[in-house]
Design a protein around this motif. Sequence first.
Motif, short mmCIF file in Angstrom:
data_model
loop_
_atom_site.label_atom_id
_atom_site.label_comp_id
_atom_site.label_asym_id
_atom_site.label_seq_id
_atom_site.Cartn_x
_atom_site.Cartn_y
_atom_site.Cartn_z
N THR A 46 -48.42 48.39 5.00
CA THR A 46 -47.07 48.57 5.08
C THR A 46 -46.39 49.99 4.57
OG1 THR A 46 -47.14 46.08 4.36
CG2 THR A 46 -45.03 47.36 4.38
N ILE A 47 -46.81 50.55 3.89
CA ILE A 47 -46.32 51.92 3.40
C ILE A 47 -46.63 52.85 4.51
CG2 ILE A 47 -46.48 53.65 1.78
CD1 ILE A 47 -45.15 51.11 0.62
N GLU A 48 -47.81 52.77 4.94
CA GLU A 48 -48.33 53.75 6.12
C GLU A 48 -47.57 53.60 7.34
OE1 GLU A 48 -52.30 52.30 6.37
OE2 GLU A 48 -53.09 53.38 4.58
N ALA A 49 -47.27 52.36 7.49
CA ALA A 49 -46.51 51.95 8.85
C ALA A 49 -44.76 52.39 8.23
CB ALA A 49 -46.43 50.37 9.12
N GLY A 50 -44.72 52.29 7.31
CA GLY A 50 -43.20 52.70 6.90
C GLY A 50 -42.81 53.85 7.21
N LEU A 51 -43.86 55.04 6.65
CA LEU A 51 -43.76 56.24 6.91
C LEU A 51 -43.52 56.56 8.31
CD1 LEU A 51 -46.64 57.52 4.74
CD2 LEU A 51 -44.27 57.91 4.25
N LEU A 52 -44.38 55.95 9.15
CA LEU A 52 -44.07 56.21 10.74
C LEU A 52 -43.02 55.88 11.36
CD1 LEU A 52 -47.84 54.92 11.87
CD2 LEU A 52 -47.03 57.28 11.75
N LEU A 53 -42.61 54.67 10.66
CA LEU A 53 -40.98 54.29 11.03
C LEU A 53 -39.96 55.22 10.73
CD1 LEU A 53 -41.63 50.53 10.31
CD2 LEU A 53 -41.13 51.23 12.59
N ALA A 54 -40.26 55.66 9.38
CA ALA A 54 -39.19 56.49 8.73
C ALA A 54 -39.15 57.98 9.72
CB ALA A 54 -39.50 56.71 7.51
N GLN A 55 -40.50 58.40 10.22
CA GLN A 55 -40.57 59.62 11.12
C GLN A 55 -39.84 59.39 12.27
OE1 GLN A 55 -41.56 62.56 10.67
NE2 GLN A 55 -41.64 63.06 12.74
N LYS A 56 -39.88 58.26 13.08
CA LYS A 56 -39.30 57.93 14.34
C LYS A 56 -37.86 58.02 13.96
CE LYS A 56 -42.81 57.69 17.37
NZ LYS A 56 -42.50 58.24 18.36
N TRP A 57 -37.25 57.36 12.74
CA TRP A 57 -35.74 57.23 12.60
C TRP A 57 -35.22 58.65 12.16
CZ3 TRP A 57 -32.88 52.83 12.60
CH2 TRP A 57 -31.86 53.02 12.04
N ALA A 58 -35.94 59.68 11.57
CA ALA A 58 -35.54 60.87 11.45
C ALA A 58 -35.36 61.66 12.56
CB ALA A 58 -36.70 61.50 10.46
N GLU A 59 -36.50 61.51 13.73
CA GLU A 59 -36.25 61.98 14.88
C GLU A 59 -35.25 61.26 15.82
OE1 GLU A 59 -39.99 61.36 16.65
OE2 GLU A 59 -40.83 62.63 15.41
N ARG A 60 -34.44 60.19 15.30
CA ARG A 60 -33.35 59.73 16.03
C ARG A 60 -33.72 58.76 17.26
NH1 ARG A 60 -28.79 60.81 13.60
NH2 ARG A 60 -27.62 59.50 15.16
#
Length: 208
Positions: A46-60
Motif C-alpha cells: 500500500t505504501i509503494e502504491a501510495g508513492l506512485l499515486l503521490a507522484q502522479k498527483w505531484a505531476e498534476r
Amino acid sequence: MEKFASVLADAQVDLNPHQVEAALFAFRSPFSKGAILADEVGLGKTIEAGLLLAQKWAERKRRLLVILPANLRKQWSQELEDKFYLPSVILETARFNEIIRAGNLNPFHQDAVVLCSYQFARAKEPYLRQTAWDLVVIDEAHRLRNVYKSTSKIALAIKQAVAPFPKVLLTATPLHRSSPSGSCVWTKALPGTTNPKPTPSRFSKPKA
C-alpha cells in the motif's frame, strides 16, 4: 525524478529500502504495459502504491483510481490522507447517486483519488471506460487470476474497463510461470504483456 524525490521527502512514513526500490521500479517501468508489485503480506505494498499515486498527483495527473476489496476502502483512504496528504473519494451506490443528482454525470471524475470495490467497478464499467485514467491501482490483484474464464464476470469487466490505461497490480500471492491462472494476470489483466520472468526481488515487470 526530482518530483519523486520530493514525494519521498514529504511522505509521512518511515520508508524501508525495498519500498523505495519497488516504487522506483514501477515508476521506471513502461506504464503502457503496467507493472506488478508482489511483496509478501505485511511488507508495505500500500505504501509503494501510495508513492506512485503521490507522484502522479505531484505531476498534476489526477485521474487516479484504486480498485480494491470493499473492506479495505476506509483503510486506504485513511492511509492516503495521513501518509501522503492525498484526498480520496470512496464511491459506492448511495454516494454515486448523490453526486449525479448534484450535476456530475460521471462521478468517477473527481479531483481526488477514487476508491471503489471490485463489485462496484463491475457495476459501473461504462463510467470507468469514459474516464481517461492516469493510473489505475488494483489491490489484491490475484482476484483477477480467473479472468480467462468466461464465468469470471467481475474480472472480465474490470479488465475491459481499464485495459487502455496505465496500471499497477498489487498481490501477495506468488505467480508461477507454469500456472495458467498466474500467467493470465499478465496476459489478460495487462493486455499486450507476457508472463514475467521471476527475479530475485519481490516485484517484476513485463518483458519488452
